[in-house]
Enzyme design. Sequence first.
Site, short mmCIF file in Angstrom:
data_model
loop_
_atom_site.label_atom_id
_atom_site.label_comp_id
_atom_site.label_asym_id
_atom_site.label_seq_id
_atom_site.Cartn_x
_atom_site.Cartn_y
_atom_site.Cartn_z
N VAL A 1 -19.38 -53.51 17.50
CA VAL A 1 -20.82 -53.26 17.48
C VAL A 1 -21.19 -52.20 16.46
CG1 VAL A 1 -22.79 -52.42 18.83
CG2 VAL A 1 -21.14 -53.98 19.87
N ASP B 1 -15.60 -42.06 14.53
CA ASP B 1 -14.80 -42.61 15.62
C ASP B 1 -13.66 -41.64 15.89
OD1 ASP B 1 -14.52 -45.79 16.79
OD2 ASP B 1 -12.84 -44.43 17.13
N THR C 1 -18.34 -49.74 27.12
CA THR C 1 -18.56 -49.35 28.52
C THR C 1 -17.86 -50.40 29.39
OG1 THR C 1 -20.74 -50.39 28.27
CG2 THR C 1 -20.68 -47.99 28.37
N THR D 1 -23.86 -50.76 26.70
CA THR D 1 -24.41 -51.39 27.90
C THR D 1 -24.19 -50.51 29.13
OG1 THR D 1 -23.96 -53.58 26.99
CG2 THR D 1 -24.35 -53.44 29.37
N CYS E 1 -18.79 -58.20 27.35
CA CYS E 1 -20.19 -58.31 27.79
C CYS E 1 -20.35 -59.14 29.06
CB CYS E 1 -21.05 -58.90 26.67
SG CYS E 1 -21.43 -57.73 25.36
N ARG F 1 -10.29 -57.78 24.23
CA ARG F 1 -10.72 -57.03 25.42
C ARG F 1 -11.10 -57.98 26.56
NH1 ARG F 1 -15.40 -53.39 23.12
NH2 ARG F 1 -15.72 -55.30 21.91
#
Length: 439
Positions: A22, A40, A90, A125, A265, A336
């Site tokens: 993202v 980062d 998240t 999120t 997501c 992920r």
Amino acid sequence: MSLYKDIIEKKEAIAVIGLGYVGLPIAESFAQKVRVIGFDTNKKKIELYKKGIDLTNEIGDDTIKNTKIEFTSDEDKLEEAKFFIIAVPTPINLDKTPDLSPVIDATKILGTKIKEGSIVVYESTVYPGVTEDICIPILEEESKLRCGNDFKVGYSPERINPGDKVHRLENIKKIVSGTDEEALEEITNIYTLIIKAGVFPVSSIKVAEAAKVVENSQRDINIAFMNELAIVFDYMGIDTNEVIEAMNTKWNALNFRPGLVGGHCIGVDPYYFIYKAENLGYHSQIIASGRKINDDMASFVADAIIKKLISTDKIVKKSKIAILGITFKENCTDIRNSKIIDIIMKLKEYGIKPIVVDPLASKEEVKKEYKIELSDFNELREMDCLVFAVAHNLFKSFSFSKIDSMYGKISPKEKILIDIKGMFSIPDLEKSNYTYWRL
């Protein structure tokens, strides 16, 4: 306050915290217009970016080599910016509760760097209330400044679809929100610099937070419905994909298909909604049920594989099985929350040690995350069963002669092909004379 003007005149900079699937595209899009600091905490990732290597495959190595992003893992560099975007993951904990530690850690770092006039926008999120109830107090505590008077905060949920080369950052409408009208105006103007599809301002941060978890929960529920149908149709001996194609001839049909729901997501966000609802004393029924169905699909697929092995008189423990694909979705490097792992773990319960191949996934990352050694295509020999788990374009391009070369010297009926994503047509599968199964 005219931070927008200062940014376009390059008197002030934008800092993006979290340079993954993202954050990196956001940073690159802004870097084409204004000064951008890309931060980062992963020093190895930063070094690779500086060398022109795109770990995410979202913007490509050529773009990385020529980008104007100022890559850094030095927290002090953030002091040179005044508009901040937090785009860290998240995830969820093992008990399916939200893991807010990445966003909290990023907020603590940023809290020591913001100054009067700064604006902080969260894209990660979260459930409604996190930005105002958890993040803003941390920013105030660390900075000794007051939100509203000294700095502003907003929330703009990320909507990037990893691996999707059509629905890109710039052509997806952007939801924006702020702590007050001034913040909303500044945030709207700044995002307008890169979002061609336009922005959609909402009345509050909580509305923006809710919109993100709801849009992914809605998709999760619809996929769960199709997965439940696929289970029942499997018992009936009916091909689910053929049913869907017939159903889609009606103008108002929703073109959802069954499948494994993983990733950062859809397989995660509903749990944020469920958690918040339960904290308020409401037990989610539809969303929680959808999650259970989707989480159980890997076991259903693994059982289907075992049944096919048994139907061809194979000794289950001695069967050689290859899993093609381990990323959470097609044409994407992201591993992920991949549900392919659940299939592998289930097969191991039967004593099977499958060979796993995925040219898009990082061997190092897969080994670190899942303790699985990825193999190369040249190791796919003498197989009893091929499981096409992810619909990468590369796999779709395989001819049946290439597929055939991966099996052992056994009769066609003993060659098992599991097609989780419906990559192959039934006529082609039947022509091959393989024993096959489609979800």
